[in-house]
Design a protein around this motif. Structure first.
Motif, PDB file in Angstrom:
ATOM      1  N   LEU A 197      21.677  -6.386  20.282  1.00 31.04           N
ATOM      2  CA  LEU A 197      20.352  -6.332  19.659  1.00 31.04           C
ATOM      3  C   LEU A 197      20.310  -7.248  18.443  1.00 31.04           C
ATOM      4  N   VAL A 198      19.188  -7.952  18.294  1.00 38.38           N
ATOM      5  CA  VAL A 198      19.033  -8.957  17.238  1.00 38.38           C
ATOM      6  C   VAL A 198      18.134  -8.397  16.144  1.00 38.38           C
ATOM      7  N   PHE A 199      18.704  -8.164  14.952  1.00 40.24           N
ATOM      8  CA  PHE A 199      17.933  -7.637  13.836  1.00 40.24           C
ATOM      9  C   PHE A 199      17.946  -8.594  12.642  1.00 40.24           C
ATOM     10  N   VAL A 200      18.029  -9.882  12.904  1.00 43.35           N
ATOM     11  CA  VAL A 200      18.063 -10.876  11.826  1.00 43.35           C
ATOM     12  C   VAL A 200      16.947 -11.893  12.039  1.00 43.35           C
ATOM     13  N   SER A 201      16.557 -12.539  10.965  1.00 41.28           N
ATOM     14  CA  SER A 201      15.549 -13.599  11.029  1.00 41.28           C
ATOM     15  C   SER A 201      16.170 -14.822  11.696  1.00 41.28           C
ATOM     16  N   PRO A 202      15.355 -15.712  12.276  1.00 44.34           N
ATOM     17  CA  PRO A 202      13.887 -15.712  12.284  1.00 44.34           C
ATOM     18  C   PRO A 202      13.301 -15.068  13.535  1.00 44.34           C
ATOM     19  N   TYR A 203      14.128 -14.405  14.360  1.00 42.49           N
ATOM     20  CA  TYR A 203      13.657 -13.905  15.653  1.00 42.49           C
ATOM     21  C   TYR A 203      13.244 -12.439  15.621  1.00 42.49           C
ATOM     22  N   LEU A 204      13.500 -11.773  14.494  1.00 41.72           N
ATOM     23  CA  LEU A 204      13.187 -10.345  14.417  1.00 41.72           C
ATOM     24  C   LEU A 204      11.694 -10.087  14.614  1.00 41.72           C
ATOM     25  N   SER A 205      10.862 -10.884  13.956  1.00 43.43           N
ATOM     26  CA  SER A 205       9.411 -10.670  14.052  1.00 43.43           C
ATOM     27  C   SER A 205       8.914 -10.888  15.475  1.00 43.43           C
ATOM     28  N   THR A 206       9.489 -11.874  16.165  1.00 43.69           N
ATOM     29  CA  THR A 206       9.086 -12.137  17.553  1.00 43.69           C
ATOM     30  C   THR A 206       9.425 -10.951  18.451  1.00 43.69           C
ATOM     31  N   ALA A 207      10.637 -10.426  18.317  1.00 46.06           N
ATOM     32  CA  ALA A 207      11.040  -9.269  19.117  1.00 46.06           C
ATOM     33  C   ALA A 207      10.193  -8.052  18.779  1.00 46.06           C
ATOM     34  N   PHE A 208       9.863  -7.887  17.494  1.00 46.51           N
ATOM     35  CA  PHE A 208       9.066  -6.742  17.067  1.00 46.51           C
ATOM     36  C   PHE A 208       7.655  -6.812  17.662  1.00 46.51           C
ATOM     37  N   LYS A 209       6.994  -7.966  17.548  1.00 46.21           N
ATOM     38  CA  LYS A 209       5.638  -8.114  18.097  1.00 46.21           C
ATOM     39  C   LYS A 209       5.629  -7.923  19.604  1.00 46.21           C
ATOM     40  N   THR A 210       6.609  -8.514  20.270  1.00 45.92           N
ATOM     41  CA  THR A 210       6.698  -8.355  21.722  1.00 45.92           C
ATOM     42  C   THR A 210       6.874  -6.892  22.097  1.00 45.92           C
ATOM     43  N   GLY A 211       7.737  -6.205  21.362  1.00 48.55           N
ATOM     44  CA  GLY A 211       7.978  -4.795  21.645  1.00 48.55           C
ATOM     45  C   GLY A 211       6.742  -3.935  21.466  1.00 48.55           C
ATOM     46  N   ILE A 212       5.987  -4.159  20.386  1.00 45.95           N
ATOM     47  CA  ILE A 212       4.815  -3.326  20.113  1.00 45.95           C
ATOM     48  C   ILE A 212       3.740  -3.537  21.177  1.00 45.95           C
ATOM     49  N   ILE A 213       3.457  -4.795  21.502  1.00 47.87           N
ATOM     50  CA  ILE A 213       2.389  -5.074  22.469  1.00 47.87           C
ATOM     51  C   ILE A 213       2.768  -4.585  23.862  1.00 47.87           C
ATOM     52  N   THR A 214       3.996  -4.866  24.286  1.00 52.61           N
ATOM     53  CA  THR A 214       4.412  -4.388  25.608  1.00 52.61           C
ATOM     54  C   THR A 214       4.485  -2.861  25.646  1.00 52.61           C
ATOM     55  N   ALA A 215       4.826  -2.239  24.523  1.00 52.10           N
ATOM     56  CA  ALA A 215       4.873  -0.772  24.473  1.00 52.10           C
ATOM     57  C   ALA A 215       3.496  -0.172  24.707  1.00 52.10           C
ATOM     58  N   ILE A 216       2.475  -0.745  24.080  1.00 49.86           N
ATOM     59  CA  ILE A 216       1.109  -0.222  24.240  1.00 49.86           C
ATOM     60  C   ILE A 216       0.636  -0.373  25.683  1.00 49.86           C
ATOM     61  N   ILE A 217       0.878  -1.547  26.256  1.00 45.38           N
ATOM     62  CA  ILE A 217       0.467  -1.777  27.642  1.00 45.38           C
ATOM     63  C   ILE A 217       1.208  -0.834  28.585  1.00 45.38           C
ATOM     64  N   ALA A 218       2.506  -0.673  28.363  1.00 48.19           N
ATOM     65  CA  ALA A 218       3.298   0.213  29.219  1.00 48.19           C
ATOM     66  C   ALA A 218       2.837   1.660  29.096  1.00 48.19           C
ATOM     67  N   LEU A 219       2.503   2.093  27.878  1.00 40.29           N
ATOM     68  CA  LEU A 219       2.007   3.458  27.687  1.00 40.29           C
ATOM     69  C   LEU A 219       0.675   3.655  28.395  1.00 40.29           C
ATOM     70  N   ALA A 220      -0.230   2.696  28.212  1.00 32.40           N
ATOM     71  CA  ALA A 220      -1.553   2.821  28.835  1.00 32.40           C
ATOM     72  C   ALA A 220      -1.428   2.938  30.348  1.00 32.40           C
ATOM     73  N   GLU A 221      -0.580   2.095  30.945  1.00 35.50           N
ATOM     74  CA  GLU A 221      -0.425   2.139  32.401  1.00 35.50           C
ATOM     75  C   GLU A 221       0.294   3.409  32.840  1.00 35.50           C
ATOM     76  N   GLY A 222       1.400   3.736  32.197  1.00 39.74           N
ATOM     77  CA  GLY A 222       2.192   4.888  32.617  1.00 39.74           C
ATOM     78  C   GLY A 222       1.448   6.202  32.483  1.00 39.74           C
ATOM     79  N   ILE A 223       0.766   6.412  31.343  1.00 42.73           N
ATOM     80  CA  ILE A 223       0.055   7.673  31.137  1.00 42.73           C
ATOM     81  C   ILE A 223      -1.152   7.770  32.065  1.00 42.73           C
TER      82      ILE A 223
END
Length: 655
Positions: free
Chosen positions: A315-341
Motif C-alpha cells: 500500500l502506498v501512503f506517500v506523496s505524490p500518489y496518495l491523493s490519486t489513490a484516495f480520490k480513486t478510492g472514494i469515487i469507486t467506493a460510492i459507485i460500488a455502494l450504489a450498485e451493490g445496495i
C-alpha cells in the motif's frame, strides 16, 4: 357557490378546539431525538432493550456477523440449493473476473484473487441472501481511467498495481465509516435517473474500449471518451486483424443468443451463466489446436498458481500518489455502494426480507479492506452475477462461500489451463455483459414520467461518453443536487377551492370544479419554510393576493377580506421562516385584510409560540382545519354585513 351560504354559528366558534402548542422539551432531549431520526431511523438498538448482558453479547455478535444468526438454522436442503448456486456463479465469476481485471489494466490473476477472499468476508458480515460478490466493469473502468491518468500501467506496472491496492483500501475504509456512522443517506443523492444514465454511459465506453481486443490492436488510447477511442480505432485500420474480429463477433453473437434464450426460458438460466466459461474453454482449445497466437490472436499468457499473496506492505501512503489513490478510492467506493445496495434491495424485495443498508456498507468496507491486503481490487455485488445466484435458487450467503472454494481450486490447480485463452473472448464477455446495462426502455420511461429526470439521465450518459467517467458522474450529481435545492428554494404554493357538495378544500388546478370562496383567499404552502425559501414565499404570497384582488375587481365579486394559509405541509420552520410570517402578517394588515392559519404542525406552533407570533396573529385565528378556518371567516363576514360600522376600510385589523 359551494358552501357560500353556510353560516358559522358563534357557539361553534367558542366550542371548536384550538391548535395545541406542544410541551417544551429540554434542549438535550430535542437534539437527541433529532440525531436519532437522522442516523437511526430504523432503531437498530431496539432488540437490545431489556435484555441481560449475555443476551446482548449474542445479539451484538449476530448484528455484526449475521452468519451467527442464520447459521444455527441452516439445513441440508439449503446446502443443496447453495451448492448449485455457488458452482453456477463460479462458472461466471472466473471468466468475468479475468475480463474485468484486464479492463482495469491489472494482471488477470487479480480477478480470480478478488473472487476468493472478499466473498468469504461478505458471507460472514453481509445481510443479503442473494448478493454474489465480485469485481464489476464500471469500477474497473474507473480504476483504469483515474489511476491511468497519473501512472502508465504498461510503463510502471508495479506502482500502478500498488496504487490499485491502496485505492481499494481507501474505498473499504470509506464504505465502512459510512456504515459505522450511519451515513448511508449520502448514497441516496445518486438518484435512479443518475444511476441509469451513468451505468449506460459507462457501459458504452467499456464496449468501445473492448474494440482493442476485438480488432487485435496492440496500441490503444488511454482516454475513455468516445472521440479518443474512435480516433484510435480508425487511425489504425491497417493494423486490424480479421481473424480476431471474426472470432469476436461470433463469440458476442453466441453470448447474446444464450442470454436471450435464458430470458425467454427462465428455467434454463444456467445456459447463459455457463456460456462465458464455455467460450473460454472453446476459445482456449481452438487457439491451442490452431496455434492462432502465432497468427495475430492475442492470448492471456501465464497465470501464477497459488492463493492470494499478502499485499499490505504494497500500500502506498506517500506523496505524490496518495491523493490519486484516495480520490480513486472514494469515487469507486460510492459507485460500488450504489450498485451493490441497489442490487441487494431489489432481490430482497422479491423474497420479502429486509437488508440493512448501513450493515451492508460495513460488510462492503470490511471485504475491500481485507481484499486490499490480499492482492484484490475493488469488489461489490454486480447485478449479472447476483441475478444468476438468485435464479439458481440460492438460500443464503453460503453460495458465496461455495463460489470462493471453487475459485480457490481454480487458483491452486487450474490456472495453467487459461494460458491459451484469447483476449478476444474476454472482450466479447465484457461487451455482452455491458449491453445489458444500456437500458433505453428506462430512459424512455423517464421521458414519459419526468422530463427533468430524463435530462439528468442524459447528462450523466453524455458526460461519461464524451467527457470522462468522473465528468459524467459530477454533472449528474450537480443536476440532482440543483433539483433538490430548487425544491427547497422554490416550493409549490397553490390556491385552494371548495370541492362541490363537500367540506374538502383542494387545489383549483387539480380540481377544476373547485370553487373560490367570496372574500376569502386560501393558499397552501407545500414545503418546510427555511431561510432559502422565505423571501420567495413572502413575494409569492403577496403576488397571489395581488392576482386575487385583480380578479375580484374584474369579476365584480365581494372584496377580499381574509387570507388563509394552510400549513399542513409545513413540517418545519426556522427563524427566517418565522420572520417571513411576521412580515406577511404586516403586509396583509396594511392592505386591510386578516391573516388566518390552518393546521400548523407542532414544530411551527412551538417556534411561533417562542417568538410571540401567536399573540400577534391571535390564537382565535389559528384553526385545526381549512374547513374550520373558512367557517370562522364566513361567520365574521356574515356578522360584518349585518353591522355597517364594520364595513369601513381598515377596521378588519380590529376584528
Amino acid at each position: 357557490m359551494g358552501n357560500v351560504d353556510y353560516v358559522y354559528p358563534p357557539a361553534n366558534v367558542e366550542a371548536s378546539p384550538r391548535v395545541a402548542i406542544p410541551p417544551q422539551q429540554p434542549f438535550i432531549t430535542t437534539i437527541k431525538n433529532s440525531l436519532k431520526e437522522t442516523f437511526f431511523p430504523d432503531d437498530p438498538l431496539r432488540q437490545f432493550k431489556n435484555q441481560p448482558a449475555s443476551r446482548k453479547l449474542v445479539l451484538g455478535l449476530q448484528y455484526v456477523f449475521p452468519i451467527f444468526e442464520w447459521g444455527p438454522r441452516y439445513t441440508l436442503d439449503f446446502l443443496k440449493s447453495d451448492l448449485i448456486s455457488g458452482i453456477t456463479i463460479a462458472s461466471l465469476a472466473i471468466p468475468q473476473g479475468i475480463s474485468y481485471a484486464k479492463l482495469a489494466n491489472l494482471p488477470p490473476i487479480l480477478g480470480l484473487y478478488s473472487s476468493f477472499i472478499p466473498p468469504l468476508v461478505y458471507a460472514m458480515m453481509g445481510s443479503s441472501r442473494d448478493l454474489a460478490v465480485g469485481t464489476v466493469a464500471v469500477a474497473s473502468l474507473l480504476t483504469a481511467s483515474m489511476l491511468g491518468a497519473e501512472v502508465n500501467a504498461t510503463e510502471n506496472p508495479t506502482l500502478y498495481l500498488h496504487l490499485a491496492f491502496t485505492a481499494t483500501f481507501f474505498a473499504g475504509v470509506f464504505q465502512a465509516l459510512l456504515g459505522l456512522f450511519r451515513l448511508g443517506f449520502i448514497v441516496d443523492f445518486l438518484s435512479h435517473a443518475t444511476i441509469i444514465g451513468f451505468m449506460a454511459g459507462a457501459a458504452t465506453v467499456v464496449c468501445l474500449q473492448q474494440l482493442k481486443g476485438i480488432l487485435g490492436l496492440d496500441h490503444f488510447t488511454t482516454g475513455t471518451d468516445m472521440v479518443s477511442v474512435m480516433r484510435s480505432v480508425f487511425s489504425q485500420t491497417h493494423k486490424w486483424r480479421w481473424e480476431s474480429g471474426v472470432l469476436g463477433c461470433c463469440f458476442i453473437f453466441f453470448l447474446l443468443i444464450t442470454r436471450y434464450f435464458s430470458q425467454k426460458k427462465p428455467k434454463f438460466f444456467w445456459i447463459s451463466a455457463m456460456a462465458p466459461l464455455t467460450l473460454v474453454i472453446l476459445g482456449s482449445v481452438l487457439v491451442y489446436l490452431t496455434h492462432a497466437e502465432k497468427h495475430g490472436v492475442q492470448v492471456i499468457g501465464e497465470l501464477k498458481k497459488g492463493l492470494n499473496p499478502m499485499s499490505f506492505g504494497d500500500l502506498v501512503f506517500v506523496s505524490p500518489y496518495l491523493s490519486t489513490a484516495f480520490k480513486t478510492g472514494i469515487i469507486t467506493a460510492i459507485i460500488a455502494l450504489a450498485e451493490g445496495i441497489a442490487v441487494g434491495r431489489s432481490f430482497s424485495m422479491f423474497k420479502n426480507y429486509h437488508i440493512d443498508g448501513n450493515k451492508e456498507m460495513i460488510a462492503f468496507g470490511m471485504m475491500n479492506i481485507a481484499g486490499s491486503c490480499t492482492s484484490c481490487y475493488l469488489t461489490t455485488g454486480p447485478f449479472s452475477r447476483s441475478a444468476v445466484n438468485y435464479n439458481a435458487g440460492c438460500k443464503t450467503a453460503v453460495s458465496n462461500i461455495v463460489m470462493a472454494i471453487a475459485v480457490m481450486f481454480t487458483l491452486l490447480f487450474l490456472t495453467p489451463l487459461f494460458h491459451y485463452t484469447p483476449l478476444v473472448v474476454l472482450s466479447a464477455i465484457i461487451i455482452a455483459a455491458m449491453l445489458g446495462l444500456i437500458k433505453y426502455e428506462e430512459a424512455i420511461h423517464l421521458w414519459k414520467v419526468d422530463k427533468f429526470d430524463f435530462v439528468v439521465c442524459m447528462s450523466a450518459y453524455f458526460g461519461v461518453v464524451f467527457g470522462s467517467v468522473v465528468i459524467g458522474l459530477v454533472l449528474a450529481l450537480a443536476l440532482s443536487v440543483m433539483r433538490v435545492l430548487l425544491f427547497v428554494a422554490r416550493p409549490k404554493t397553490f390556491m385552494l377551492g371548495n370541492v362541490p357538495d363537500s367540506m374538502a378544500y383542494r387545489s383549483v388546478e387539480q380540481y377544476t370544479n373547485a370553487s373560490n370562496i367570496p372574500g376569502i383567499l386560501i393558499l397552501e404552502i407545500d414545503a418546510p419554510i427555511y431561510f432559502a425559501n422565505s423571501n420567495y414565499l413572502r413575494e409569492r404570497i403577496a403576488r397571489w393576493i395581488d392576482e386575487e384582488e385583480d380578479r375580484v375587481k374584474a369579476s365584480g365579486e365581494s372584496s377580499l377580506q381574509y387570507v388563509i394559509l394552510n400549513m399542513a405541509a409545513v413540517g418545519n420552520i426556522d427563524t427566517s421562516g418565522i420572520s417571513m410570517l411576521d412580515e406577511v402578517k404586516k403586509i396583509i394588515d396594511r392592505r386591510g385584510l386578516k391573516l388566518v392559519l390552518a393546521n400548523p404542525g407542532s414544530e411551527v406552533m412551538k417556534k411561533m409560540n417562542k417568538s410571540d407570533l401567536i399573540e400577534k396573529i391571535g390564537q382565535e385565528w389559528i384553526h385545526l382545519t381549512v374547513g374550520e378556518a373558512v367557517g370562522a371567516c364566513k361567520f365574521m363576514l356574515h356578522t360584518t354585513k349585518s353591522d355597517p360600522v364594520k364595513e369601513e376600510p381598515g377596521t378588519w385589523n380590529n376584528v
